[in-house]
Design a protein around this motif. Structure first.
Motif, short mmCIF file in Angstrom:
data_model
loop_
_atom_site.label_atom_id
_atom_site.label_comp_id
_atom_site.label_asym_id
_atom_site.label_seq_id
_atom_site.Cartn_x
_atom_site.Cartn_y
_atom_site.Cartn_z
N THR A 85 -6.83 -14.72 -10.22
CA THR A 85 -6.13 -14.19 -9.38
C THR A 85 -6.51 -12.41 -9.17
OG1 THR A 85 -4.00 -13.82 -9.62
CG2 THR A 85 -4.99 -16.05 -8.17
N SER A 86 -6.44 -11.33 -8.30
CA SER A 86 -6.80 -10.03 -8.20
C SER A 86 -5.98 -9.57 -7.95
CB SER A 86 -7.55 -9.91 -8.66
OG SER A 86 -8.46 -9.73 -7.87
N ASP A 87 -5.44 -8.40 -7.60
CA ASP A 87 -5.38 -7.80 -6.52
C ASP A 87 -5.93 -7.26 -5.20
OD1 ASP A 87 -2.74 -7.24 -7.58
OD2 ASP A 87 -2.78 -5.36 -8.42
N CYS A 88 -5.53 -7.80 -4.46
CA CYS A 88 -6.47 -7.10 -2.96
C CYS A 88 -6.42 -5.68 -2.68
CB CYS A 88 -5.95 -7.74 -1.80
SG CYS A 88 -6.58 -7.76 -0.94
N LEU A 89 -6.55 -4.69 -3.40
CA LEU A 89 -6.80 -3.10 -3.59
C LEU A 89 -6.91 -3.06 -1.37
CD1 LEU A 89 -8.45 -2.21 -6.61
CD2 LEU A 89 -6.29 -2.71 -6.15
N PRO A 90 -7.92 -3.23 -0.98
CA PRO A 90 -8.21 -2.99 0.30
C PRO A 90 -6.75 -2.69 1.07
CG PRO A 90 -9.79 -4.42 -0.03
CD PRO A 90 -9.50 -4.04 -0.82
N LEU A 91 -6.12 -4.58 1.20
CA LEU A 91 -5.10 -4.54 1.26
C LEU A 91 -3.53 -3.22 0.78
CD1 LEU A 91 -4.27 -8.37 2.12
CD2 LEU A 91 -4.91 -6.19 4.02
N LEU A 92 -3.96 -3.33 -0.55
CA LEU A 92 -2.99 -2.66 -0.50
C LEU A 92 -3.42 -1.31 -0.51
CD1 LEU A 92 -2.87 -3.52 -5.25
CD2 LEU A 92 -0.94 -4.15 -3.00
N HIS A 93 -4.06 -0.51 -0.22
CA HIS A 93 -4.40 0.76 0.01
C HIS A 93 -3.74 1.13 1.65
CE1 HIS A 93 -7.63 0.93 -3.36
NE2 HIS A 93 -6.79 1.67 -3.17
N LEU A 94 -4.63 -0.02 2.25
CA LEU A 94 -3.76 0.05 3.67
C LEU A 94 -2.38 -0.01 4.07
CD1 LEU A 94 -4.78 -0.53 6.62
CD2 LEU A 94 -4.31 -2.58 6.75
N ILE A 95 -1.17 -1.22 3.30
CA ILE A 95 -0.44 -0.47 3.17
C ILE A 95 0.49 0.66 2.78
CG2 ILE A 95 1.76 -1.57 1.96
CD1 ILE A 95 0.14 -4.17 1.64
N GLU A 96 -0.05 1.31 1.44
CA GLU A 96 0.16 2.73 1.26
C GLU A 96 -0.18 3.72 2.52
OE1 GLU A 96 -1.08 5.81 -2.27
OE2 GLU A 96 -2.25 3.52 -2.32
N ILE A 97 -1.39 3.43 2.99
CA ILE A 97 -1.56 4.45 4.52
C ILE A 97 -0.21 4.06 5.24
CG2 ILE A 97 -3.04 4.60 6.50
CD1 ILE A 97 -5.58 4.38 4.22
N LEU A 98 -0.66 3.22 5.76
CA LEU A 98 0.70 2.35 7.04
C LEU A 98 2.29 3.18 6.11
CD1 LEU A 98 -0.79 -0.71 8.60
CD2 LEU A 98 -0.81 1.93 9.13
N SER A 99 2.73 3.03 5.10
CA SER A 99 3.99 2.70 4.77
C SER A 99 4.17 4.88 5.01
CB SER A 99 4.21 2.68 3.59
OG SER A 99 3.86 1.95 2.59
N PRO A 100 5.60 4.65 5.21
CA PRO A 100 5.90 6.32 5.08
C PRO A 100 6.09 6.95 4.08
CG PRO A 100 8.05 4.64 5.49
CD PRO A 100 6.71 3.79 5.66
N ALA A 101 5.90 8.27 3.40
CA ALA A 101 5.78 8.58 2.41
C ALA A 101 7.09 8.94 1.46
CB ALA A 101 5.45 9.91 2.73
N THR A 102 7.41 8.57 0.69
CA THR A 102 8.97 9.01 -0.41
C THR A 102 8.98 9.69 -0.69
OG1 THR A 102 9.24 6.34 0.26
CG2 THR A 102 10.07 7.38 -1.59
N ASN A 103 9.18 10.21 -0.88
CA ASN A 103 9.41 12.11 -1.50
C ASN A 103 11.51 11.77 -2.95
OD1 ASN A 103 7.85 12.91 -0.42
ND2 ASN A 103 9.68 14.10 1.59
N ILE A 104 10.73 11.44 -3.52
CA ILE A 104 11.28 11.23 -4.99
C ILE A 104 11.48 12.53 -5.97
CG2 ILE A 104 11.32 10.76 -7.59
CD1 ILE A 104 11.50 8.41 -4.94
N PRO A 105 12.99 13.13 -6.02
CA PRO A 105 12.75 14.93 -6.60
C PRO A 105 12.56 14.59 -8.30
CG PRO A 105 15.60 13.27 -6.58
CD PRO A 105 14.20 12.28 -5.46
#
Length: 419
Positions: free
Chosen positions: A99-119
């Motif tokens: 098995t392998s990471d499903c990159l299109p879904l991971l990229h979609l999750i990243e786009i739809l997820s709110p940005a997290t600001n790490i100090p």
């Protein structure tokens, strides 16, 4: 003609026009709900109905047949002994390691997820947003990144001088050795590129002795070269090695060095301050292309990565072996064995010991850093960095147990602070 009559009927019937106008928002609402439903349906596992995420537990994984399920379901469906599973949709059999990471879904999750600001720490010079990966298991938080193309060129080795809190890097620049402060500022550089005297041709790895001397393996002339922190050459050792590669310093201020062409590990003893070689001793032989080496500063345990080869394309794999300070084999684990606990091929490119004695390994194939546990529990595999790495080639730890990763993929140094 029919369409023209419908239009004329609407214009001449205000009540009908108003009714259709009132219905228009309902249609928009239906379309929005349809899009939301499609999004939810696409981003959830069809086996456990949990939402996919970038975290390992519910990370979307491609099966060889093309269907996608989460990583937890891969583990749940796989047989506990042979790690084979059947696709729950088409019944095609496969192994969990296929098995392998499903990159299109991971990229979609990243786009739809709110940005997290790490100090980040003051003075941070990083442009990498997704490096803010947090390891709950070992308490590592991304802190800063520095270097980049030009500052570093194809870096190969890294070491930490705990006396001066200085990061020493070997790379392919005009001056082969660079010293950085933990804030990213360049403090010193030396080791001219060339063929004369103390010049360095092709550095492979670097370590710092307990008394503050920089030791470099040079594959260009098959030598080990020792410098002080001002760049003055102290010692050159040539005649003992076929191809010196990885090296690290022991708690007794000796050097453990790998020689992949000889299939051996050597112990180098010297008075570095005076530039006097005392002894070069072969302490382990019959290894398969040993390259990367790490020594625990608490008990002298030695870890080495062997690079295994076989006939045919893409058959290369790696093995991690652990030896006690007196060179008794404690444990070993190759790529096949790691596949039994990690559902992907692992290609180890670097290793280190943290302050607690855990064995930390960089995997360039999956672009992650893994913890294999302590030697007595080896291997207990826990991913500790899963984002933001391109091609990790070396690891080291600071005095306060922060992990430093040398990433040759983007020519940078990345620091993960212990929380």
């Amino acid at each position: 003609m029919a369409a023209s009559r419908r239009k004329h009927s609407i214009i001449n019937n205000p009540l009908k026009a108003a009714t259709m106008s009132a219905r228009a928002p309902d249609r928009m609402q239906i379309m929005t709900e349809l899009v939301n439903e499609t999004e939810v349906s696409l981003l959830e596992c069809k086996v456990c109905f949990e939402k996919y995420s970038q975290k390992k537990k519910h990370r979307p994984r491609n099966l060889p047949c093309g269907h996608v399920i989460c990583l937890e379901c891969v583990f749940s469906l796989a047989h506990p002994r042979n790690f084979r599973l059947e696709c729950p949709f088409c019944r095609r059999a496969c192994k969990s390691s296929e098995t392998s990471d499903c990159l299109p879904l991971l990229h979609l999750i990243e786009i739809l997820s709110p940005a997290t600001n790490i100090p980040l720490a003051s003075g941070t010079t990083t442009g990498v947003g997704d490096e803010a990966a947090v390891s709950a298991s070992l308490g590592l938080t991304f802190n800063l990144s520095f270097g980049g193309w030009g500052t570093l060129i194809n870096p190969t080795g890294i070491a930490m001088c705990r006396r001066s809190d200085c990061v020493v890097v070997a790379h392919d620049g005009k001056k082969r050795i660079k010293l950085f402060g933990l804030s990213g500022s360049c403090m010193q550089e030396f080791g001219e590129r060339g063929d004369a005297g103390n010049d360095i041709k092709y550095p492979l790895d670097v370590t710092v002795t307990l008394d503050g001397h920089v030791v470099v393996t040079d594959s260009g002339d098959h030598s080990v070269k020792v410098f002080d922190f001002n760049g003055r050459g102290k010692l050159i050792i040539r005649e003992y090695f076929c191809l010196p590669w990885g090296l690290d310093t022991t708690p007794e201020n000796e050097i453990i060095l790998s020689d992949p062409e000889a299939g051996a590990l050597c112990r180098l003893t010297a008075n570095f301050r005076k530039g006097e070689l005392k002894k070069v001793q072969k302490i382990q032989s019959n290894l398969c292309h040993p390259r990367e080496v790490a020594v625990s500063q608490t008990n002298g345990i030695i870890a080495v990565i062997e690079h295994l080869t076989a006939k045919g394309p893409n058959y290369s794999s790696t093995s991690v072996k652990i030896f006690s300070a007196d060179m008794k084999l404690i444990g070993q684990m190759d790529s096949f064995g790691l596949n039994l606990v990690f559902p992907s091929k692992i290609y180890a490119t670097a290793l280190a010991f943290n302050r607690e004695g855990h064995i930390i390994v960089a995997d360039a194939y999956n672009q992650v850093v893994l913890c294999l546990g302590k030697p007595e529990e080896f291997p207990i595999l826990r991913p500790i960095i899963t984002q933001g790495l391109s091609y990790p080639v070396a690891l080291t730890y600071t005095a306060n147990n922060s992990l430093i990763v040398l990433d040759s993929g983007d020519h940078s140094i990345k620091i993960y602070t212990a929380s």
